[in-house]
Design a protein around this motif. Structure first.
Motif, PDB file in Angstrom:
ATOM      1  N   TYR A 178       4.787   5.950   1.633  1.00 52.69           N
ATOM      2  CA  TYR A 178       5.176   4.723   0.926  1.00 52.69           C
ATOM      3  C   TYR A 178       4.133   4.359  -0.117  1.00 52.69           C
ATOM      4  N   ALA A 183       3.236   6.880   7.080  1.00 51.78           N
ATOM      5  CA  ALA A 183       3.615   6.262   8.349  1.00 51.78           C
ATOM      6  C   ALA A 183       4.339   7.276   9.218  1.00 51.78           C
ATOM      7  N   TYR A 191       0.696   3.500  10.705  1.00 52.62           N
ATOM      8  CA  TYR A 191       0.768   3.222   9.274  1.00 52.62           C
ATOM      9  C   TYR A 191      -0.589   3.539   8.646  1.00 52.62           C
ATOM     10  N   TYR A 245      -0.922   6.211   2.208  1.00 47.49           N
ATOM     11  CA  TYR A 245       0.128   5.360   2.769  1.00 47.49           C
ATOM     12  C   TYR A 245       1.188   6.263   3.400  1.00 47.49           C
TER      13      TYR A 245
END
Lengths: 118, 108
Positions: free
Chosen positions: B92, B35, B50, B33
């Protein structure tokens, strides 16, 4: 159109309180996390914290814990970032952003500039 | 907290050049995760990539992301005038999202 619209710029004195807002539209506000991000002048991006509007569950960056409060009023699709006692070091641009878990922060507000000066 | 390091700090290139930006994480990024965002002066960041390699809606195909685990890259295949900007990576994969310090792409 999916949008986040933030409240206008603020000029405050040290020790004053402040509440800035971020209103979502064009999507189901309660279903997506909202993050608040600080950017000091000429510096990078820092996550302040994230709130889930569905149940107001909030996670703070430890660096900001106790200094700010993140809240939400789902009935009016609005998230808030609050200070009870501002410092000069809080001078920055503050962004809110939508965070669909697997997709990063896909929609950003236009930013709210906060200036704290005596 | 996962610390992200971006290199180089500044990349000076010409129109039409290929740009390769690097982002290294201090530990493995969950689910990759990761981005990438573009930020221009006076503007909010814009999501480009992303989940390490998926382009966000409306992003031109000259932008591509790659990598996994702790090492990620953003490639701009042919620089257009509007691509000269600041680029941030962000992980994230856990609840404490973190950003890298940024790479500035400027005109040589």
């Amino acid at each position: 159109e999916v949008q986040l619209v933030q409240s206008g710029g603020e000029v405050k004195k040290p020790g004053e309180s402040l509440n800035i807002s971020c209103k979502g539209s064009g999507y189901s506000f309660g279903s997506y996390l909202i993050g608040w991000v600080r950017q000091r002048p000429g510096k990078g991006l820092e996550l302040i914290g994230i709130i889930y509007p569905g149940d107001s569950d909030t996670t703070y960056n430890p660096s900001f814990q106790g200094r700010v409060t993140i809240s939400v009023d789902k009935s009016i699709s609005t998230a808030y970032l609050q200070w009870t006692s501002l410092k000069a070091s809080d001078t920055a641009m503050y962004y809110c952003a939508r965070h669909p878990l697997a997709y990063g922060m896909d929609v950003w507000g236009q930013g709210t500039t906060v200036t704290v000066s005596s | 907290e996962i610390v992200l390091t971006q290199s180089p700090g500044t990349l000076s290139l010409s129109l039409g050049d290929r740009a390769t930006l690097s982002c290294r994480a201090s530990q493995s990024v969950t689910n990759d995760y990761l981005a990438w965002y573009q930020q221009k002066p006076g503007q909010a960041p814009r999501l480009l990539i992303y989940a390490a390699s998926s382009r966000a809606a409306g992003i031109p195909d000259r932008f591509s992301g790659g990598g996994s685990g702790t090492d990620f890259t953003l490639t701009i295949s042919r620089l257009e005038p509007e691509d000269f900007a600041l680029y941030y990576c962000q992980q994230y994969g856990n609840s404490l999202l973190t950003f890298g310090p940024g790479t500035k792409v400027d005109i040589k």
